[in-house]
Every structure is written in C-alpha cells, then in structure tokens.
Motif scaffolding. Sequence first.
Motif, PDB file in Angstrom:
ATOM      1  N   LYS A   1      44.937  73.447  20.663  1.00 57.91           N
ATOM      2  CA  LYS A   1      45.333  72.366  21.756  1.00 57.91           C
ATOM      3  C   LYS A   1      46.523  73.154  22.692  1.00 57.91           C
ATOM      4  N   CYS A   2      46.019  72.404  23.858  1.00 60.91           N
ATOM      5  CA  CYS A   2      46.802  72.545  24.869  1.00 60.91           C
ATOM      6  C   CYS A   2      47.303  71.336  25.756  1.00 60.91           C
ATOM      7  N   PHE A   3      48.555  71.073  25.741  1.00 58.34           N
ATOM      8  CA  PHE A   3      49.244  69.903  26.690  1.00 58.34           C
ATOM      9  C   PHE A   3      49.581  70.681  27.956  1.00 58.34           C
ATOM     10  N   TYR A   4      49.069  69.836  28.938  1.00 59.41           N
ATOM     11  CA  TYR A   4      49.313  70.220  30.456  1.00 59.41           C
ATOM     12  C   TYR A   4      50.238  69.013  31.123  1.00 59.41           C
ATOM     13  N   THR A   5      51.677  69.373  31.255  1.00 60.71           N
ATOM     14  CA  THR A   5      52.618  68.274  31.624  1.00 60.71           C
ATOM     15  C   THR A   5      52.918  68.456  33.133  1.00 60.71           C
ATOM     16  N   THR A   6      53.066  67.370  33.948  1.00 58.83           N
ATOM     17  CA  THR A   6      53.645  67.258  35.082  1.00 58.83           C
ATOM     18  C   THR A   6      54.482  66.238  35.424  1.00 58.83           C
ATOM     19  N   PRO A   7      55.451  66.327  36.502  1.00 52.62           N
ATOM     20  CA  PRO A   7      56.512  65.302  36.578  1.00 52.62           C
ATOM     21  C   PRO A   7      56.026  63.941  36.782  1.00 52.62           C
ATOM     22  N   ILE A   8      54.921  63.449  37.639  1.00 47.54           N
ATOM     23  CA  ILE A   8      54.566  62.193  38.069  1.00 47.54           C
ATOM     24  C   ILE A   8      53.115  62.049  37.799  1.00 47.54           C
ATOM     25  N   LYS A   9      53.153  60.798  37.547  1.00 51.45           N
ATOM     26  CA  LYS A   9      51.498  60.211  37.163  1.00 51.45           C
ATOM     27  C   LYS A   9      50.647  60.585  38.176  1.00 51.45           C
TER      28      LYS A   9
END
Length: 900
Positions: free
Chosen positions: A66-74
Amino acid sequence: MSYHRSQVGELAEFSAELSFTLDPFQRNACAALEGGHGVLVCAPTGAGKTVVGEFAVHLALAAGGKCFYTTPIKALSNQKFADLTERHGRGKVGLLTGDQSINPDAPVVVMTTEVLRNMLYASSDALRGLAFVVMDEVHYLADRFRGAVWEEVILHLPPDVRLVSLSATVSNAEEFGAWMETVRGDTAVVVDETRPVPLWQHVMVGRRMFDLFDTESSDQKILVDEDLVRYIRQRETADRANGWGGPRNGRGGPRRDFRPLPRPEVLANLDAEGLLPAITFIFSRAGCDGALAQCLRSRLDLSRADETEAIDAIIEKHTGDLPKDDLEVLGYWEWREALHRGLAAHHAGMLPAFRHTVEELFVRGLVRAVFATETLALGINMPARTVVLERLVKYNGETHAELTPGEYTQLTGRAGRRGIDVEGHAVVLWQPEVDASAVAGLASTRTYPLRSSFRPGYNMSINLIDRMGADEARALLERSFAQFQADRSVVGLVRGIERNEDQLRKLRTQLGGVDGEFLEYISLRERIKQRERLLEQQSRSDRRGASVSSLTSLRRGDVVAIPIGRRAGLAVILEPDATPGDPRPLVLTEDKWAGRVSVADFPVPAKALGHMRLPRRVDHRTASTRRDLASALRSTGISAPGRPRRGARSNAADDRELDTLRRSLRSHPAHTRTDREQMNRVGERYNRLARETETMRQKVAATTNSLARTFDRILALLQERGFVAEGEVTAEGRRLARIYAESDLLVAECLREGLWRGLGPAELAAVVSILVFESRQEGGYLGASGPTEPIRRAVGSTIEVWTRLRTDEARHKLQPTREPDAGFVTGVYKWARGDGLAESLLASGDRGTPLSAGDFVRWCRQVIDLLDQIHGTADDPEIAGTAAKAVRAIRRGVVAVDAA
C-alpha cells in the motif's frame, strides 16, 4: 548522500512509461527509494518533485503493498486523486479528505495529512500492509496553525514504512534531513536548486519595463541594471518638477499624489510583450476584487470570441448546481463577464466553486490574467508565464512588513510553465518607495529556512499518553524537529558559556581569587545595582498602574489634559476603554485630532477636569464633526494645568535593604584601598560577564527539554480535570482523544457538562460556531447576544467554562485556549434553519460587515466538521442526534456545491 545508478528494475520500467526524460535529481531520488532508503526531496516549484512520489506509488503496486499519498489541503488531494486515477485506474486509487471517502480500501489512497494523523492515533486497520507514505508539501510543518500534524505523522509512522518527503527549496534541507535520519533511519537528501524554467526579473516603471539585473556585466557581483537606475532618477526628478514630488507622508510611506499605472494598461503592456498569462499578487482580497473591477470598467478583453463556449462549459461544470436564486447575491454575472474577457480574481473569500472554475480556466489558458492573494502560491497548480508584484509590503496579521526573500521566491516561483514557456518572468511595479537595489537583494537571496511549529496540545498529549504512556510520550516529544532545532541552537550558547567561564577565571585571579576581599566587595556593588534597578522598576510599575487605573475610570464626555507629546493639551473622551492593563480610550483634542491614547501619553494619572455633553452618535472620521467638537471643547472654558513634574519620589529613598547594603559597602575593608578604582573597573567587567553568562544559562535551561516541560504542564492540568488518572486515560480522556479542534479541551468539557442539551439543530450549530469562527478584525467578537434564548444561555455557559479553563491554563503556565467568537452565531443559525443566502450573509461577520460567500462557506464547513466530531464522540444520544441533523441542515445550497 547522492545516487548515480543505471536505470534497472522498477525504475527502468517506470521511466519507460513517462513521456519525458527524468532530470538528474528525480533519477537520484527514485534510485535511492528503490534502494530501500527514505527520501527527502527539496526542489523549486514546478521542478517535478511529485514524480518521486508517483514512483513510490509504482513501487507499492509492483510489490503488492500500500501507498498513502498525503497533501496539506483537500483541493490538492482531489487533484492528485484525479491524476493517479487516470494513470492506474479507479480500482487501485482511493480518496479520503474528511468529507469525502472514495474506495478507501484501495492499495493507493490519497488523503489530507490530518486524516493520516487520525488513523495513526486510532491504530486503524487501514495501516496494515502500508509500505510507503508520500508527504507532499512537507514544508507545511512550518505552518503555525497546522504544522504540528506533519511532525506527528513522521514520528508515529511504523519504522518499516518508507517516507517520501517532498518540499519546496529550503535553505536548511541538510538540517531537516539530519533530523529525519535520527527519527526515520536511513534517509537520502536530494536537493536541486535549478529552476526547470529560467526566471527573468524585471521592474516596470510607468509604461516602460527594464531588466532588474545587468546581465551583460562581466563583474562577478550582482549588479542592478544601470538603465533602470538612471530612468528612475529621471522619473523622480520630472515628478518633482511637475509638482508630483512632494514629501512622503508622515508615516514614511509613499507620496500620496503618486498615480500608479492603471491595471488595464499594465496587462495591455504585458500582452504586447507576449508575457501573458500572468498572475498579479495583491495582498488583500478587497484589492484583488478592486483590481478586477477596474479592468471590467475598461475596454480590456484578453480572450478570443471562439473561446466563449469552452469557458461556459467549464463554468457550468463547477457552478451548474448553484441555486439560481443565489446567483445575484454571489455576483455571478459580473464574475462570468470577467471570465469571458479572460480576467479573474482568486482568493479565499471567493466561493469554492468560483475558485475552482478560475483554476481550471487558467490552467487551460482560457483566463489570461488573475489577481490573487498569496494563498495561491501555496500548493495549487496554477503556473503562469509572468508573475507581477504590485507591492513588496504585506500585512502579516500584526503589522505591514516587507516581503522576505523566501516569500518573494515562493511568489515568483509560479512564473514559467514547464513544457510551455522557455523562460518565466517576474515583474515588480515601481512606486516611489521601491528601491531597485532592495528588489535585487530580494530576488538574489535564496534563504527560506524551515522552522518547526510543533508543540504539544491537549489532543496530541492525551493520544500520546493513551498509546505509549507519559514517559514514552515525553521521550517522543524530545525527538521532534522542534526540539532538534532547539537543541542545535543550544550548542552555540554552551560554547559561549565555556568561553565566558574561562574569562571569568582569569578576572577572578586579578581580583585576588575566590577568597579575596575584593570579590566580596564587587559582589556588594552588584547587589546594590540590582536592588536599585528593581526599585526603579517597581516605581515605574506603580506609576503605570496609577495611570492605567485613571484611564479606565474615565467616562464619555470627560475632559482631560494630555500632559506630554505631540497631542499635549485638552481632549474629550469619545469612547472610554476599560481594557485591563492597556486601556486606549478614543479622544478628540482641541486641535481637531481624533485617535486613541494610551498609558504612554500619561506619565501622571489622567484626571477629569470637567465634562461636556456629546451628541448620541459621533462620527470622528468626518472633518466637520471634528471641527465642531474641537470648537465646543475650546469654548468650555476648561484650561489645561501646567506641564507635570516628572521624576516622582523613588521607592529607593525609603528602602531599608538598600540602605543596609550601602552601609556595608562603605564599611568594607576594600572601600579604603588605594587601588579601589582600578579594581572596580576589573570588577565591573567581571560582573557584566557573570550576568551575561547567567542569562545564557537560563536560555539553555529554557530551551533544553522545553517541549517535555510543556507536556508535563498539560498532563498536570488533564489529571486535575479528570481526563487522566493514575497514568491512564479515563473515559472522558478518550473522548478528548477523538476531538481534533483548536478548542479541543473546551469542546470536551462542554460535552461532559451537558451544556448543549435541549438545543435544536440550528441552535446547536450556532453555539458550536463560537468555537471555530474567528473574526478577521482584531479582537474578535464575544457578545452574549443570540437569536434565541436557548442560544444565549448555551453561549453564556460555554463562555463560563472557557473562563475557568483560561484561569487554570494561566496557573499551569500554558498557552491559553482561543477566546470564543460569536460573530457567526446568527448567520449559521439562519442558514441551518433554512433562510436564504442573502439573509444569512447579512447576519454573519465582523461587527456588521457581512461575510463574503467564500468565507461563509468555509466557516459553515468548519462548523460541520466539529458537529461531525460531536456526533461521533457525544455520550448523550440526544446531542449526537442533534449534531447529525445540524450537519444535514447546513450542508445545502452553496455549502454543498463543489465541496473540494
């Protein structure tokens, strides 16, 4: 460390699918990742950092992980979700943003960083099999409001998860990388400072545009273009000759008679030079809207007739679901007209649907000029050929401050579209206060240090205690980037202390050693100085206290004498102010000046010399009103007393301790020595160095383990209030652990006390809003008013709980919980009960100033977020059910449209 490997294995396969060749920094970072290392990539905006994140996705899918790709804003999460879905297919990619959940069990999930933080605290099953986490825009950890979330994630992720951190160019990348190495293990730091599209710097003076730098000079130094300097000098001389060059205003700002080139002409000039599309950064929402309105009043039209249909299709896609009755209120028709002419504004006060329309049209080249606030520079993918800066000063929340080199770099980083433009352009518009050499300094300095904003709060602390106990939690905090940076700053202090100690030893020898009589003598001299200083401070404090007390006692219409300064003379109180510690009443003086005075204007207590009747409403901003009132003040016959004598009797005159110390000094054997003055000079150096060394020691003590000390204070307060007992988190504590809000502890206390029972859905929304809403005007608004009696009661009870909490926080030396703000109570109440948008907007905002549609939607969604948490955490089924109904009541119309 650096990686130069031939493309083998997964990297070769990944590269073969790309339509472009990887840059060296991309190849190095991907090779490090495939080699089993974590990666920190720092590169300029638009350089292609996200390719490294996409390679992590490729590696995870290839290995069945699995890979989670996170960003600061929607908005960024939605953008990345669309990109990855197009590449890998809907079945393999999911999205989690708090209010959206699409395919959450997919092997690749895009999410906001807060969602991942919450997963980690909840030990979510979704973490099983997680191999990679991509943290896009990781430099957000410097954000003072939300930055802690990034560090929480970095510290809590399981050690076997490889972290891919993508950051804008920062000047302390190595420091950040060294910390990542200590907390995450082997981490490759890949830094690239080369912009993918070269950036040219210009200054536009009137209608003429000049290069900022002398590019033809053979000198190694950075030189300002001589033609620019010469033309500015000629322009200033001509302005003075034409009567435009009067003195600057009294605040040192620009000359008031300067007329900048109208925005339509600026854009027309850029268009003629082939420099569109352009983003013009204006550091206020009203300024952006005003600039757009100025262009609409002109004949400027930057679009082609054959583009109207495509523009309308995108407008309809984003706004087609907006209620037709609200279009007039939203300014839809003027906004649409601007888009048809290739023009737009972009700022947080706009409706999200409008903002997203502008973003898509700009990226597609259908809008060619945008007036934007600096928020656009943070992450949203809207590059331009040219960036224009109207001013180099912006309001930072407290004062107007000059742009830093880091801010200048971030804003101008938007210029130059990779694969479209061969070069980007940054244009500064000249004004009288603009110094070309200062602009050159901004443009040539590459300093953007990353500073941690991490500090433990109530929710973070309770989650840490619940997961690992107080001792391990304390140890984890000491591993944060904030403490890492603090400890590094201590190194220089410790070296300074060591140097000073060596010098102090030498001075002690000159003074006769530790047991010598002169060391005792100079110690007495130092104690006398400190006592005199303390007594003088007490005297000043007493005098200030008397002045504060006198100012708070003044009433409307009182006539006082301002004793000193430019405003010295008679004045009448227009608006009293009883603010504890710092009263600032509004006054009008006999020479027609109106403004606020403070304790600094009253070295002696203020005294009402008389009273005059004032009209019920006084508009002190009107010249005629000031003139009439000043005339009435002079005609009262009250005269100002003579100038006060400064230098009231000091507390030192009657202090027994000081008297005893002075007598001890005079009777000391060293007092009669013939070399006393020479030794005193050595002693002065010794005392000064000793004071400096003690100050440095205190700084070290305050810095070392500072986060752990804050945690211990939080723990003491949570134990005192029953959220933690005997080292274990209680049931109330577990509820607090699930509340992610700025006023988390206050929410938990209100739920525990059942203060919100019996409220209807619209009423609960109104009361909850005081814990999230924040007025844009300084000071907020904390009125006990509300549209219904249950709201007024519940708001009053909530404020009482907050007051008690603030008292406890002060006792424990903790950062105080933010003051509730009732400025959104009536607006959200009306909206939640079904009133129209126009009525709800008029009832919202800062002391009678209606909210913009964008702000209204943003605050509604924040209220929804907190109501969702209340629904999920309240033990009382009635409150939980009401919260769910309130969410449904608010999520309609403009609040529900384009919720990205």
